[in-house]
Design an enzyme around this catalytic site. Structure first.
Site, short mmCIF file in Angstrom:
data_model
loop_
_atom_site.label_atom_id
_atom_site.label_comp_id
_atom_site.label_asym_id
_atom_site.label_seq_id
_atom_site.Cartn_x
_atom_site.Cartn_y
_atom_site.Cartn_z
N LYS A 131 -6.15 8.59 14.14
CA LYS A 131 -5.45 9.55 13.27
C LYS A 131 -5.57 10.97 13.81
O LYS A 131 -4.63 11.77 13.67
CB LYS A 131 -6.02 9.47 11.86
CG LYS A 131 -5.77 8.15 11.14
CD LYS A 131 -4.30 7.86 10.93
CE LYS A 131 -4.10 6.65 10.03
NZ LYS A 131 -2.66 6.34 9.82
N ASP A 160 -7.64 4.69 -4.03
CA ASP A 160 -7.86 3.75 -5.13
C ASP A 160 -6.84 2.63 -4.99
O ASP A 160 -5.65 2.84 -5.18
CB ASP A 160 -7.69 4.47 -6.47
CG ASP A 160 -7.94 3.56 -7.66
OD1 ASP A 160 -8.11 2.34 -7.47
OD2 ASP A 160 -7.97 4.08 -8.79
N SER A 212 4.10 -10.34 6.96
CA SER A 212 4.26 -11.22 5.80
C SER A 212 5.66 -11.17 5.20
O SER A 212 6.06 -10.17 4.58
CB SER A 212 3.24 -10.86 4.72
OG SER A 212 3.47 -11.58 3.54
N VAL A 247 6.54 -2.34 15.09
CA VAL A 247 6.98 -1.08 15.68
C VAL A 247 6.02 -0.55 16.74
O VAL A 247 6.28 0.51 17.33
CB VAL A 247 7.21 0.00 14.59
CG1 VAL A 247 8.42 -0.36 13.74
CG2 VAL A 247 5.97 0.20 13.73
N TYR A 306 -15.67 3.93 10.74
CA TYR A 306 -14.25 4.28 10.75
C TYR A 306 -13.82 4.91 12.07
O TYR A 306 -12.80 5.55 12.18
CB TYR A 306 -13.99 5.27 9.60
CG TYR A 306 -12.55 5.43 9.17
CD1 TYR A 306 -11.88 4.45 8.44
CD2 TYR A 306 -11.86 6.61 9.47
CE1 TYR A 306 -10.57 4.64 8.03
CE2 TYR A 306 -10.54 6.80 9.07
CZ TYR A 306 -9.91 5.80 8.34
OH TYR A 306 -8.61 5.99 7.94
N GLY A 321 0.78 -1.22 0.00
CA GLY A 321 0.00 0.00 0.00
C GLY A 321 0.82 1.28 0.00
O GLY A 321 1.82 1.40 -0.71
#
Length: 266
Positions: free
Chosen positions: A177, A207, A58, A83, A170, A35
């Protein structure tokens, strides 16, 4: 909804040779094998930085990322470390010191999302989202600042428009955030005198190509965006890289929104 590919040599082209003055810089990117994190790692590598790709889960993603970055600019290595764990973060930063002697750029792009409404939210999952957003900088700020001693240093966090808007289901990352952006401002004030600039880059819905959830909603948002499409990870990477340049050194504690103008719509 994906943007038209850039012509070779255009600023948005992943193969663009423009280095932005980042040649030889040492950059640590968290969440860097997929990403936005991967797009940032690629942009910095193309610009000539030595990039450490941090990842938590992964190994296959890390191997793929290194293959894709092979031969680009400054080079890349991958290191597995969660982290949000103080011990693993300290070990990772200690390795950076041992291998490179310093750190010039730290990009925090780790995120966690547990979809849920605000009414009836699961507190444990909210705390997990907060941990992903805050812990890398809360636990790492002192060591990162020491690695950037003498500057110029750059710390850039990836945020979201959900910090300021009520996005359905969300609530966890939205709260996280918002807290992250507040932390960015506090760190910016305390580290500016040490020639370390701390900022954030925020985006709206991304996107993700065939992996974009709810294609109908994504198409509607793309149609509302003055830029004519959704934001891509590469768009965010471009802004992160600009904040890492010498010319951006007087930008302190800001949240730069890169959403193609979607946030301007009523």
């Amino acid at each position: 909804m994906s943007p038209e590919p850039a012509e070779p040599g255009e600023p948005g082209d992943p193969g663009d040779p423009v280095t932005l003055g980042l040649e030889g810089k040492v950059a640590l990117v968290t969440g860097a094998t997929r990403g936005v994190g991967f797009a940032v790692a690629r942009k910095l590598a193309v610009a000539g930085a030595q990039v450490i790709l941090d990842y938590a889960h992964s190994d296959a993603d890390a191997e793929r990322a290194l293959r894709e970055l092979s031969g680009l600019g400054g080079g890349a290595i991958a290191r597995r470390a969660d982290v949000t764990s103080p011990q693993q973060l300290r070990a990772l930063l200690a390795e950076v010191r041992e291998r490179y002697g310093r750190l010039d750029i730290f990009v925090h792009s780790v995120a966690s999302w547990h979809p849920m409404p605000a009414v009836g939210a699961r507190p444990g999952d909210i705390r997990a989202d907060l941990s992903a957003a805050l812990d890398p900088l809360l636990y790492g700020a002192s060591a990162i600042a020491e690695l950037m001693a003498g500057g110029p240093g750059r710390i850039v966090a990836v945020s979201s428009s959900g910090a300021h808007r009520a996005v359905p289901r969300y609530v966890g990352p939205g709260i996280a955030k918002a807290a992250l952006e507040s932390l960015v401002r506090y760190l910016a004030v305390e580290l500016a005198g040490r020639r370390i600039a701390v900022n954030a880059v925020a985006t709206a819905k991304l996107d993700k190509g065939p992996d974009t959830p709810d294609p109908a909603a994504a198409a509607a948002l793309a149609a509302r965006t003055p830029g004519g499409r959704l934001t891509t990870p590469r768009d965010i990477a471009d802004v992160v890289a600009l904040l890492c340049t010498a010319e951006a050194g007087w930008i302190q504690g800001q949240v730069i929104t890169a959403d193609g103008g979607l946030g301007l719509r009523a």
